[in-house]
Motif scaffolding. Structure first.
Motif, short mmCIF file in Angstrom:
data_model
loop_
_atom_site.label_atom_id
_atom_site.label_comp_id
_atom_site.label_asym_id
_atom_site.label_seq_id
_atom_site.Cartn_x
_atom_site.Cartn_y
_atom_site.Cartn_z
N VAL A 17 -1.59 3.07 -6.13
CA VAL A 17 -2.06 4.41 -6.45
C VAL A 17 -2.82 4.38 -7.77
O VAL A 17 -2.50 3.61 -8.67
N VAL A 18 -3.85 5.22 -7.86
CA VAL A 18 -4.66 5.29 -9.07
C VAL A 18 -3.78 5.66 -10.25
O VAL A 18 -2.94 6.57 -10.16
N GLY A 19 -3.92 4.92 -11.34
CA GLY A 19 -3.10 5.15 -12.53
C GLY A 19 -1.87 4.26 -12.59
O GLY A 19 -1.22 4.15 -13.62
N GLY A 20 -1.56 3.60 -11.47
CA GLY A 20 -0.39 2.73 -11.43
C GLY A 20 -0.71 1.35 -12.00
O GLY A 20 -1.86 0.92 -12.01
N ASN A 21 0.31 0.68 -12.49
CA ASN A 21 0.14 -0.67 -13.02
C ASN A 21 0.25 -1.69 -11.91
O ASN A 21 1.03 -1.52 -10.97
N ILE A 22 -0.52 -2.76 -12.05
CA ILE A 22 -0.49 -3.84 -11.06
C ILE A 22 -0.65 -5.17 -11.79
O ILE A 22 -1.39 -5.24 -12.77
N SER A 23 0.08 -6.17 -11.36
CA SER A 23 -0.10 -7.50 -11.95
C SER A 23 -0.16 -8.54 -10.84
O SER A 23 0.50 -8.40 -9.81
N VAL A 24 -0.98 -9.55 -11.07
CA VAL A 24 -1.14 -10.63 -10.09
C VAL A 24 -0.08 -11.69 -10.35
O VAL A 24 0.04 -12.19 -11.47
#
Length: 70
Positions: A34-41
């Protein structure tokens, strides 16, 4: 802004935009993108990405990852 596929393993970013058809956006939203959410690879294997989004590990294809802008 760049596609999620440009991030290196261990890198973390904020989701800024999700592109594609409505059904693609809904599918990614259901997985926690979701837009604004954090994501890490976490890792990349054969072009597919394993990412951490909303404290959950998710594997997505390179095609889907290219629709997530960070």
């Amino acid at each position: 802004m760049m596609p999620l596929t440009m991030l290196s393993s261990g890198q973390s970013e904020t989701i800024k935009r999700i592109t594609g058809k409505d059904e693609t956006k809904k599918f990614l939203e259901s997985l926690g993108f979701v837009v604004g959410g954090n994501i890490s690879v976490i890792s990349e294997s054969g072009g597919n990405l394993i990412v951490n989004v909303k404290d959950t590990r998710v594997a997505i294809s390179k095609v889907m990852a290219n629709r997530v802008m960070v």
